[in-house]
Every structure is written in structure tokens, then in C-alpha cells.
Write an enzyme that holds these catalytic residues in place. Structure first.
Site, PDB file in Angstrom:
ATOM      1  N   GLU A   1       0.867  -1.187   0.000  1.00  0.00           N
ATOM      2  CA  GLU A   1       0.000   0.000   0.000  1.00  0.00           C
ATOM      3  C   GLU A   1       0.895   1.225   0.000  1.00  0.00           C
ATOM      4  O   GLU A   1       1.737   1.385   0.882  1.00  0.00           O
ATOM      5  CB  GLU A   1      -0.944  -0.032   1.209  1.00  0.00           C
ATOM      6  CG  GLU A   1      -1.983  -1.128   1.082  1.00  0.00           C
ATOM      7  CD  GLU A   1      -2.686  -1.124  -0.273  1.00  0.00           C
ATOM      8  OE1 GLU A   1      -3.178  -0.060  -0.699  1.00  0.00           O
ATOM      9  OE2 GLU A   1      -2.740  -2.171  -0.945  1.00  0.00           O
TER      10      GLU A   1
ATOM     11  N   CYS B   1      -1.769   9.312   3.822  1.00  0.00           N
ATOM     12  CA  CYS B   1      -1.783   8.891   2.416  1.00  0.00           C
ATOM     13  C   CYS B   1      -3.078   9.357   1.761  1.00  0.00           C
ATOM     14  O   CYS B   1      -3.139   9.570   0.562  1.00  0.00           O
ATOM     15  CB  CYS B   1      -1.655   7.383   2.333  1.00  0.00           C
ATOM     16  SG  CYS B   1      -2.918   6.532   3.265  1.00  0.00           S
TER      17      CYS B   1
END
Ligand code: NAD
Length: 539
Positions: A294, A328
Site C-alpha cells: 500500500e 496517504c
């Protein structure tokens, strides 16, 4: 519906409630925890392999980004040569742990969740000192950690009951999700409790064993998690605690021929290195490594002309400047319809210009960025931005106790191809872009190599439907901010260069830590149809 096994019945999953710091008793508890933790700063923590505690000559010092002179924790520095003993410790623990009943593994996660609940304020305080989270951000990280433990506990039980969709006559058909083996868990610094613990919990509840390499910017909170695992009764070697800085230890663990999987969350650059290294088979390697990667984002919020302007400004400010843009999922681009562009920008400048900034321990909204390297990177992007666009507000370092503070910064008139509109900055910098049509807004939103989160503000059902279909991100939000994913409700993971779309906190996540084994058993009295089918298929 409550889940139940012969030995274990759990109430349905519920997200951990947020703390209300406006309540005087809650506020006092947080202040007391900060005092307690302040008295424990600077302790030294061990590297732990197979239950054995080790010290290395080189150390990692984790410092408070708001007061870099304050050492939060001193840690051992695992180097490349520690990869072999770390893997061997995880491999040695694998046979017994993989055969431990799933109910026992589930109970362990639940005990850890209970311990975290008991020590919530203290853990929040550690996050405040180690990575500069204000109280609400620290509470969100701790709450998400509890959620991951509780959610994956229930998911592991659910998976243990899955079987094949079809039972052939004359056979007993089973599908079992078995663990992969010994793997590496490599988390980022920015959700150093929730993501670090979530990836570790998913790996161990499914029966794997782990080499855990926390971020060198946040090893202390990981050390506290590790000690909670020990307190909850985790057998030696199931998780091996190995802080490392730089690529040495991490790369060596990834490349090791016996590392079966790598669960990584972090930057695109490192994610791609891991992807490439894991794909290269090593002498003696007997499997393909599983990578769960990720990575970064360049997340956009689209603001339609027909929207609640106030709500849009609030959502953009929270998404772009919550935890100083170091998520993020943070909004780093806002794409505004030209019909409302100027009104939006005026409102935005006022809100961003008045965000209170200061020491997160005193619960200021905006704090420091994590490190000198991040500070320099963000300031470099701000200089670049001045040549690519027009600075609306912010743009300067803020001097306070030597902390890594940068004023919340907004650029306007940013061309979609500008580097500040394409590259992840990971700091308090927002680019405002103009669009003339919805087509253009969506094209700009989809024009980076990333695809993690995105949001749109609009009152038009047609516009929202187009976003549902055409806004290409792993986590799309309509008329709300693009940060703050909740476990269970918003399974999390991105498209394209944002990663493998693993959907943490969702029903597919644990599958990534398992392989499915199909078992067909011929039963004593096969039915006539099954015999006929067998003859027909020539099996
Ligand atoms: P990073 O990539 O610098 O580091 C992540 C981890 O990788 C750290 O533990 C680091 O020590 C380790 N590492 C560094 N080099 C390595 C190597 N060669 N081999 C193995 N491991 C290595 O990222 P960061 O600065 O800690 O975190 C910020 C990044 O993480 C941002 O890009 C952010 O968008 C991303 N992030 C993504 C998600 C998501 O769910 N997609 C969530 C949080 C953060």
C-alpha cells in the site's frame, strides 16, 4: 448476528468510539497521561528475536518532532546480518502457531485490544510525543488499531467457517484458508500504531509468523505494541521485533529466500523496490512471494459549482491539513469549478490562514512534520511551487523550540501538469486547480499515476453518479472529506501506483495472508449421480 463457534461467540463488530476531549474528565486524563509518558521518555528498548532480547552497538534515537532535543526512545539498529536470525526465529515458531486453533489466535487479538482500551490515554500520549499527533489524531490512530484487532478477530473466525459453494454428491468438499508462512511486516511512520498493528494482527491471526520492522521514525509506539502482545501471551517467535533504519535490514528481509510474504505500507519508491526484489527468485526459494503493498497518493477533491460551499471548504481544510497533510489519504489537490472558484478560494484562504499551530502536546490543530528530511522535502516543494503557481497563503517555516514546523500552505492557479499537482509532497501543502466542466474536473482528478482516495462535493445526483463511475480511486467519498476511513465501513486501499488495493479493514483483507486449500473426500456411500458424473468426466 453474533458470530459463534463451539468455543467462541463474539458480539458484532462496532467501531471504537472517539474520545471527547471537550469533556473535562477526558481532557484531564489526557493531560495526566502526557505527564506520565514525559517521565518515561528516552528509555532503551530491545530487539527481540524468538523471545531473546538483544542489543546492537548502533542505535536508533526516535525524537519528538515538536522538540527534537527530546529523545522519545532509544532502539537497537537491526542490520542486514540480522535478517537471517530474524527469519529463522519466525520459521521456528511457524509450525506450532499455524496449528494453534484459530479461536486461540482470535482470543489473543481480543486480549490485546482490551489492554489497548485500558491504556488508551497513555498510548495516545506516546503518539503525540513520537510523531506529533494532536490529541484527536492520536485517539483516531489508537481507535483504528483497536478496530483492526477486533475486526480481524471476527474475520478470522468467519474464514474458518467458509466452505465450498458446491458440495458434490458422493464427496465431502472443503475449502480451508491456510497460512502462508513466515513474512515481513514493514509499516510507515504516519499511522505507526494502527497500520503497524493492523498488518501484524492480520498476519498472525491467520496463523503466520512475522518479522516486524517498524519505521525508524516511530519505533517506540511499535515497541509498546510488541510488549502488549507479550503481555497477552503471544508465544516467542510469532512476532520478532526488529527496528531498522535505511534499506539494510528491510531489503535483506525482503530478499531472503524464506520470506513468504511482505506486508508493506509506505512510499511508492520503496514499495516498487520491494515489488521488484520480491519478484526475483533466490537460490533455494520454493515459492512465489506474496506482496501486499500500500503506497502513496495524490488525492483530489472535486468541488462542483452546485454544492454546499461551506461544507466543501471545511472538508478540504480537514483533509488537506489534518495531521499536517501527512496522511496517504490527504487532499493535496482541490479542483474547483470556475463559477465558484474565487468565492471558494477567499473562504479557503481565511480558514487556512487562521489554523492554530503549535506543540501537539498542547493540542494545537497544526503541528510539525515528522523529520528534518520531511521538513526539507516540503520546503523544496514549496520553492518549486512558487515557480509553478501562485502562493496564496503560508509558504514559510515556523520557528518554535527547534520543531519541524511549516505553515499550512496553499497554491492557486496550479496547472494540472505542475509537479506540485502530480507528485506526493506528504506535508501541509495544497494545490488549487480550476476546471470549466465536470469532464475536465474528472480528467484532472484522474491524471496522476496514483489512485488512492478522492472526494466530490455536489448537490446534483447526476454529478455524483458520474463520480461513482468515473473517479478512479480505491476510496471515493461523496460530500465528505477524503480522510478518516473507518474499519469495516471503508475498506482501504488504492489503485494504480497507490498499491495493490488490499482493502485493509475489509472482508477481503485476511485472504491476502492465506492460501486456499481445496480438500475433496470421497464418502463411504457415494450417490449414483456422483458415480455417473465421475465416469462421464473420466476422472
Ligand atoms: P517509506 O516508504 O519511507 O518507509 C516505509 C517503511 O519502509 C519504513 O518502515 C522504512 O524503514 C521501510 N523501508 C525503507 N526502505 C526500505 C527498503 N529498501 N526495503 C524495505 N523496507 C524499507 O514511507 P514513510 O515515510 O514511512 O511513510 C509515508 C508514505 O507511506 C507516504 O508515501 C504515504 O502515502 C504512504 N502511506 C500509504 C498508506 C496506504 O494505505 N496506502 C498509508 C499510510 C502511509
Amino acid at each position: 448476528m453474533a458470530l459463534s463457534t463451539p468455543s467462541l461467540s463474539l458480539p458484532p463488530f462496532r467501531n471504537e468510539p472517539f474520545l471527547d476531549f471537550t469533556d473535562a474528565a477526558v481532557k484531564r486524563a489526557m493531560q495526566e497521561a502526557l505527564v506520565t509518558v514525559r517521565g518515561e521518555l528516552g528509555r532503551e528498548y530491545d530487539l527481540v528475536l524468538g523471545g531473546k532480547r538483544l542489543r546492537t552497538s548502533a542505535k536508533i534515537a526516535s525524537v519528538n518532532p515538536a522538540r527534537p532535543a527530546q529523545v522519545v526512545g532509544v532502539h537497537q539498529h537491526a542490520e542486514a546480518e540480522h535478517a537471517e536470525p530474524a527469519l529463522q526465529a519466525a520459521l521456528a515458531a511457524f509450525p506450532a502457531w499455524s496449528r494453534t486453533p484459530v479461536e486461540d489466535r482470535v482470543q489473543l487479538l481480543l486480549r490485546v485490544a482490551g489492554l489497548i482500551r485500558e491504556r488508551k490515554f497513555t498510548l495516545c500520549a506516546w503518539l503525540t510525543f513520537e510523531v506529533g499527533k494532536n490529541w484527536a489524531e492520536a485517539d483516531a490512530d489508537v481507535g483504528e488499531c483497536i478496530d483492526f484487532l477486533e475486526f480481524y478477530a471476527r474475520e478470522a473466525l468467519r474464514l474458518s467457517h467458509v466452505t465450498t459453494p458446491i458440495q458434490l454428491p458422493g464427496e465431502r468438499n472443503l475449502l480451508r484458508y491456510v497460512p502462508l508462512g513466515a513474512g515481513a511486516v514493514i509499516p510507515p511512520w504516519n499511522f505507526p500504531f494502527a497500520i503497524m498493528a493492523g498488518m501484524t494482527a492480520a498476519a498472525i491471526v491467520t496463523g503466520n509468523t512475522v518479522v516486524l520492522k517498524p519505521s525508524p521514525d516511530a519505533p517506540t509506539i511499535a515497541a509498546h505494541f510488541f510488549s502488549l502482545l507479550e503481555e497477552a501471551g503471544l508465544p516467542d517467535g510469532v512476532v520478532n521485533f526488529c527496528p531498522g533504519a535505511g534499506p539494510g535490514f528491510g531489503s535483506a528481509v525482503v530478499a531472503h529466500p524464506q520470506t513468504r510474504f511482505i506486508a508493506f505500507t509506505g512510499s511508492k519508491k520503496v514499495g516498487l523496490e520491494i515489488y521488484e526484489s520480491a519478484a526475483k527468485t533466490q537460490p533455494g526459494q520454493h515459492f512465489l512471494k506474496r506482496t501486499i503493498l500500500e503506497m502513496g497518493g495524490k488525492d483530489a477533491i472535486v468541488v462542483d459549482a452546485n454544492c454546499d460551499l461551506q461544507a466543501a471548504v471545511e472538508g478540504v481544510v480537514a483533509s488537506a491539513f489534518g495531521f499536517n497533510g501527512q496522511k496517504c489519504s490527504a487532499c493535496s489537490r482541490v479542483i474547483v469549478d470556475e463559477a465558484i472558484h474565487d468565492a471558494f478560494v477567499d473562504e479557503l484562504a481565511e480558514r487556512v490562514g487562521s489554523l492554530p499551530q503549535g506543540d501537539p502536546a498542547e493540542n494545537f490543530y497544526a503541528g510539525p512534520v515528522i523529520s528534518p528530511a520531511a521538513y526539507q522535502r516540503v520546503l523544496d516543494y514549496i520553492e518549486l511551487g512558487k515557480s509553478e503557481a501562485r502562493l496564496l497563503t503560508g509558504g514559510d517555516p515556523v520557528h518554535n523550540e527547534g520543531g519541524f514546523y511549516i505553515a499550512p500552505t496553499v497554491f492557486v492557479d496550479v496547472p494540472p501538469s505542475a509537479r506540485i499537482a502530480q507528485e506526493e509532497i506528504f506535508g501541509p501543502v495544497l494545490a488549487v486547480l480550476r476546471s470549466r466542466t465536470l469532464d475536465e474536473a474528472l480528467a484532472i482528478a484522474n491524471s496522476t499515476e496514483y489512485g488512492l482516495t478522492g472526494a466530490i462535493y455536489s448537490k446534483s445526483p447526476e454529478v455524483l453518479e458520474r463520480a461513482r463511475n468515473e473517479f478512479h480511486v480505491g476510496n471515493l467519498y461523496l460530500n465528505r472529506k477524503c480522510t478518516g476511513a473507518m474499519v469495516g465501513a471503508h475498506p482501504f486501499g488504492g489503485f494504480n501506483m497507490s498499491g495493490t488495493d488490499s482493502k485493509a479493514g475489509g472482508p477481503d483483507y485476511l485472504l491476502l495472508f492465506t492460501q486456499a486449500k481445496s480438500i475433496a473426500e470421497k464418502v463411504a456411500h457415494p450417490s449414483k449421480e456422483a458415480d455417473e458424473e465421475e465416469v462421464r468426466m473420466g476422472l
